[in-house]
Every structure is written in structure tokens, then in C-alpha cells.
Write a protein that holds these residues in place. Structure first.
Motif, short mmCIF file in Angstrom:
data_model
loop_
_atom_site.label_atom_id
_atom_site.label_comp_id
_atom_site.label_asym_id
_atom_site.label_seq_id
_atom_site.Cartn_x
_atom_site.Cartn_y
_atom_site.Cartn_z
N ALA A 119 56.94 6.76 53.49
CA ALA A 119 57.45 6.00 54.64
C ALA A 119 56.74 6.32 55.95
O ALA A 119 56.58 5.46 56.79
CB ALA A 119 58.94 6.27 54.79
N VAL A 120 56.37 7.58 56.13
CA VAL A 120 55.69 7.97 57.38
C VAL A 120 54.45 8.79 57.06
O VAL A 120 54.34 9.37 55.98
CB VAL A 120 56.64 8.78 58.32
CG1 VAL A 120 57.80 7.95 58.78
CG2 VAL A 120 57.13 10.04 57.62
N GLY A 121 53.53 8.84 58.01
CA GLY A 121 52.31 9.63 57.82
C GLY A 121 51.20 8.82 57.18
O GLY A 121 51.38 7.62 56.88
N PRO A 122 50.04 9.44 56.97
CA PRO A 122 48.86 8.72 56.47
C PRO A 122 49.06 8.08 55.09
O PRO A 122 48.57 6.98 54.83
CB PRO A 122 47.77 9.79 56.42
CG PRO A 122 48.48 11.10 56.50
CD PRO A 122 49.75 10.86 57.24
N MET A 123 49.83 8.73 54.23
CA MET A 123 49.99 8.19 52.87
C MET A 123 50.89 6.96 52.83
O MET A 123 50.94 6.25 51.83
CB MET A 123 50.53 9.28 51.94
CG MET A 123 49.46 10.29 51.54
SD MET A 123 50.03 11.49 50.34
CE MET A 123 50.77 12.73 51.37
N SER A 124 51.62 6.74 53.93
CA SER A 124 52.51 5.57 53.96
C SER A 124 51.71 4.27 53.99
O SER A 124 52.27 3.19 53.74
CB SER A 124 53.42 5.65 55.19
OG SER A 124 52.65 5.57 56.37
N ARG A 125 50.40 4.38 54.30
CA ARG A 125 49.56 3.17 54.34
C ARG A 125 49.00 2.82 52.96
O ARG A 125 48.34 1.81 52.80
CB ARG A 125 48.43 3.36 55.36
CG ARG A 125 48.94 3.33 56.81
CD ARG A 125 47.82 3.34 57.82
NE ARG A 125 47.21 4.65 57.96
CZ ARG A 125 47.65 5.60 58.79
NH1 ARG A 125 48.71 5.39 59.55
NH2 ARG A 125 47.05 6.77 58.86
N TRP A 126 49.23 3.67 51.99
CA TRP A 126 48.76 3.39 50.64
C TRP A 126 49.45 2.14 50.10
O TRP A 126 50.65 1.94 50.34
CB TRP A 126 49.02 4.57 49.71
CG TRP A 126 48.14 5.76 49.98
CD1 TRP A 126 47.23 5.88 50.98
CD2 TRP A 126 48.12 6.98 49.24
NE1 TRP A 126 46.63 7.11 50.93
CE2 TRP A 126 47.15 7.81 49.86
CE3 TRP A 126 48.80 7.46 48.14
CZ2 TRP A 126 46.86 9.09 49.40
CZ3 TRP A 126 48.51 8.74 47.67
CH2 TRP A 126 47.54 9.54 48.30
N LYS A 127 48.73 1.37 49.34
CA LYS A 127 49.30 0.14 48.77
C LYS A 127 49.21 0.19 47.24
O LYS A 127 48.47 0.98 46.68
CB LYS A 127 48.51 -1.08 49.27
CG LYS A 127 48.51 -1.25 50.78
CD LYS A 127 49.88 -1.71 51.28
CE LYS A 127 49.87 -1.82 52.81
NZ LYS A 127 51.23 -1.86 53.36
#
Lengths: 286, 178
Positions: free
Chosen positions: A243-251
Motif C-alpha cells: 500500500a505504501v512505499g516503493p513496492m506499492s507501485r508494483w503491478k
């Protein structure tokens, strides 16, 4: 004692799943406020359905763990309210802390000679529940769909396994009912794409699970280590990485792969319990 | 000389307690309290357990058992299977943390026409006290000897967990002496 019977699966898992799915569907039909309450209400209704169908405990509390259903219902009422629009984080934190401390205060037994002492157990489990509920709450509010209820179902199932290994089948069945309820919510969430039905589920799920692990721990005579009990309610907080942080942009698949983190933590809890149980003779029914 | 011996015998008879009025201490050394539970269904697989710590007293007077009282430390419950022992101690069954003692106190003891003894008393288990009666084979010649085998309904004491898996009736065996 035989591990599982047909009635365990029917009344203890399938019925809670059906009840939770129905409640989540009906309440989720409402707009924002309804969706905020859907997951919490469905978890409480499904779990309590299993609790009373299997006659796991009395309605009138006589023992410390008989308060578990009341803790669940109270948290299911408070959790979604704490997520209401206009409720600031500064208000939410003390609210979650207060409810968590109150829940653990009624669940920790008042036996003489309790070891560790009662006050330290209330502090430990209350802090753990409050922090876990806060982190999971932040994740659940940001992640729509079936990911959250699926992770909660997996954690509940692992909690049930740890409790069964600790010699507390009744408490394992309570988390078995929670597993079914979370699976029912996941089904509805998957069908209703885009709706977030689990916004308010963090507090009731965390207090139910932490509470069940706590009462299992104090009533266990097994060698299952404390870490196994503590890791279960903590594990789903790893969803926050999604939900938050760099990994939240993973799709796509990478995003779903983040679900492996809470599963790995739960797996560790079960593995520790299995290692401890291995010293108790041959596996199987007793 | 004869007069002195008679005086000594009379004094002895007066001061020394009568041999047939005695309290017998009941301990794990001379007594065994055992139970057998069975699984429900086609495969009963009976499981035997016992209590390793308890204390009590049996009063015997004029060659007859007059009363029995026993306090049992439920945490001393033991079986041959560690997992079963742990499970029986949990709130699913004996709930030993919350109810660390069980006790039996006799209320009446009477002889029956078949030469046995009927013991009636109050059994307290899980904080619930119920009246139970059971037949016992009792002899007092050369010390108290008692053997009783009787069923109890565990659900009468609130031990309600898993009645679809474990039979409600538990077979008790109490042995005192040889």
C-alpha cells in the motif's frame, strides 16, 4: 482426538463463509459507510455463526476466554467508525490502543501465580494488538479487492494450526470459523471489483486473532514457542508494503507476490510450532 | 503378679486407640484414581489417564468404611500420550489452570445385599458439584482395600467439548490398597 470431522468443516468453516459472504454482499451494497462496515460486520457474523453452531462457548461469559465473541463484536463496531471520514490519525491511534488494551484486559485471566504476571501480559498483547491493528488498518484502507481478506484467511488458518498444535482445539475452531468468514468476504470482494469491503476489518480481525492466540498460549501445556503465537496477528501488517512505499507501485504478478510476505511469516509461526510438536511423539490422532 | 498384669492390660485398653477405629491416609502410594475415555463412532480407541497427585482420608470404624474424602490436583493428570495429556489439561476438558482441584466427599456409605458397599457423595469437577453413587468392593481385614469401577457423565460437570468425537461417559476406576 480425531483432527477434523464433517461438522467441523460444514458448521465451522463453510457456514461462516456463507454467512460472511451474505453479510458482506448486503452491507457492501450501501455506499461509502456501508463498505466501511461490510468486512467487519461479515467477519463478526461469520465467526460468531461458527462459534454458536459448533457450541464452542456459552453466551454468558464465565471464563476469561468466553469474552472473545464480545471483543470481536465490540471491535467490529469500533473499527469501521475509526476509519470514518474526518477521523484523524491522531484520534485513531489512541482509539485503537484503548480498545486493544481493554480487550486484552478482559481476555488475560486473573489466576493467581499467572506467569508472566497479568499486567505484563496485558501490556505485551495490548501493544502488539494496537500496533498490528494500526498498520493493518492503514493497509486495508488502501488495498481494494480480495487481497486483504485472502491474506487474513491464510493467517487465520495458520493461527488455527498453531492453536491445534498447542493442544487447544476449541480455540483452533474459533480461528477456523474466522478463516471461513475471511474466505467468504474474499469471494464477495473478488466479485465486486473496485469495492473495498475490508476498510474497517483490521481492528476486529487483529483483536480476534491476537485474543485467540493469547488464550491459547496461557492455556497451553505444549512446547509451542511464544513466537508462534505472536507472529500470527502481526503477519498481515506486511500488506502495508503493498500500500505504501516503493513496492506499492508494483503491478500485476509482482504486486500479488507481495502477499507471499505475510504468508511466509505465518509459515514461520507454523514451522516453529511443528518443530516443538515433533518432540511429543508420533504425529496423528490421539 | 497376675494383679499387676490385669491392671496394665486394663490401662492399655483404655489409653491405646481401638485397633478397628482408624483414619487411612489416601495418597498415590496406596491409591490409584484412573479414568478411561473413548472416542465416539466406530473406532473407540479407549484412552487411559490417571492423577499423580492427590490426598485424602478414609475413615474405618468397627471394620466398616465410614467416610471417604479426596482432593485431586488436576494438573497432575497424566496419560501415555503427551499430546493427549496436554489436550486434556486445556479448557476443552479439565481446564486445569482455572480449576486446579477436583474433590470427592462421601455423604453416605451403606452395605448392599450383594455384599458390596454403596458409596454416595459429592464430586466437584470444573467447579460444579454433583451427587454420585457407585458400588465398591471394600474389605478392611489387614488394612483398607477398596475397588470401585463406575461411569460418570462428563457433560454433567460442564465438560461439553467434542461430544461428537469423545463419548460423554467416562469410566472411572478407584483402587485403594492391593
Amino acid at each position: 482426538v480425531n483432527a477434523l470431522s464433517t461438522s467441523d468443516l460444514l458448521y465451522g468453516v463453510a457456514a461462516p463463509a456463507a454467512i460472511a459472504a451474505l453479510v458482506a454482499w448486503l452491507i457492501g451494497l450501501c455506499r461509502e459507510s456501508g463498505q466501511r462496515h461490510a468486512g467487519a460486520a461479515a467477519l463478526a457474523a461469520g465467526t460468531l455463526g461458527g462459534y454458536f453452531l459448533l457450541s464452542l462457548g456459552p453466551l454468558e461469559p464465565e471464563s476469561h476466554w468466553h469474552w472473545l465473541p464480545y471483543v470481536l463484536v465490540s471491535a467490529a463496531a469500533v473499527g469501521p467508525v475509526a476509519r470514518g471520514s474526518g477521523v484523524h490519525c491522531v484520534e485513531r491511534i489512541p482509539l485503537l490502543a484503548l480498545v486493544s488494551a481493554a480487550a486484552m484486559a478482559v481476555l488475560v485471566p486473573t489466576w493467581e501465580g499467572l506467569d508472566p504476571p497479568r499486567w505484563s501480559q496485558v501490556a505485551l498483547w495490548g501493544s502488539l494488538a494496537a500496533v498490528s491493528a494500526f498498520l493493518l488498518d492503514a493497509a486495508a484502507a488502501r488495498i481494494a479487492g480480495a487481497a486483504v481478506p485472502l491474506a487474513l484467511a491464510a493467517a487465520s488458518l495458520c493461527g488455527a494450526v498453531v492453536l491445534a498444535l498447542s493442544g487447544n482445539l476449541r480455540f483452533a475452531q474459533i480461528l477456523g470459523a474466522a478463516t471461513g468468514a475471511c474466505a467468504g468476504i474474499a469471494l464477495v470482494a473478488a466479485l465486486r471489483r473496485g469495492a473495498n469491503l475490508t476498510t474497517g476489518i483490521a481492528l476486529p480481525w487483529t483483536l480476534l486473532t491476537a485474543g485467540a492466540m493469547l488464550v491459547g498460549r496461557v492455556n497451553s501445556f505444549s512446547d509451542v514457542p511464544l513466537a508462534s503465537y505472536l507472529l500470527i496477528p502481526v503477519a498481515p501488517t506486511a500488506l502495508l508494503l503493498r500500500a505504501v512505499g516503493p513496492m506499492s507501485r508494483w503491478k500485476g504478478l509482482r504486486s500479488w507476490a507481495l502477499l507471499a510476505i505475510p504468508l511466509a511469516i505465518c509459515g514461520m509461526a507454523v514451522a516453529l510450532a511443528l518443530i516443538a510438536d515433533a518432540g511429543s511423539g508420533e504425529a496423528g490422532d490421539w | 503378679m497376675l494383679k499387676t498384669a490385669l491392671v496394665v492390660a486394663a490401662l492399655a485398653a483404655f489409653f491405646i486407640p481401638k485397633a478397628h477405629a482408624a483414619d487411612v491416609a489416601l495418597t498415590p502410594k496406596n491409591c490409584r484414581i484412573q479414568f478411561v475415555g473413548t472416542h465416539a463412532g466406530e473406532k473407540p480407541d479407549p484412552r487411559t489417564g490417571h492423577f499423580a497427585k492427590f490426598s485424602g482420608t478414609a475413615a474405618v470404624d468397627a471394620g466398616k468404611l465410614k467416610s471417604v474424602a479426596v482432593n485431586i490436583d488436576t494438573k497432575s493428570l497424566a496419560t501415555d500420550i503427551d499430546r493427549l495429556t496436554n489436550h486434556l489439561k486445556s479448557p476443552d476438558f479439565f481446564n486445569v489452570n482455572e480449576h486446579p482441584t477436583a474433590k470427592f466427599v462421601s455423604k453416605s456409605i451403606e452395605s448392599t445385599p450383594d455384599g458390596k458397599t454403596k458409596i454416595t457423595g459429592e464430586l466437584t469437577l470444573l467447579g460444579t458439584t454433583k451427587s454420585i453413587s457407585f458400588p465398591a468392593a471394600v474389605t478392611t481385614d489387614g488394612g483398607l482395600s477398596l475397588k470401585a469401577e463406575f461411569p460418570i457423565d462428563r457433560t454433567a460437570f460442564g465438560m461439553n467439548y467434542g461430544v461428537d468425537r469423545v463419548e460423554k461417559t467416562v469410566q472411572m476406576t478407584v483402587t485403594v490398597g492391593k
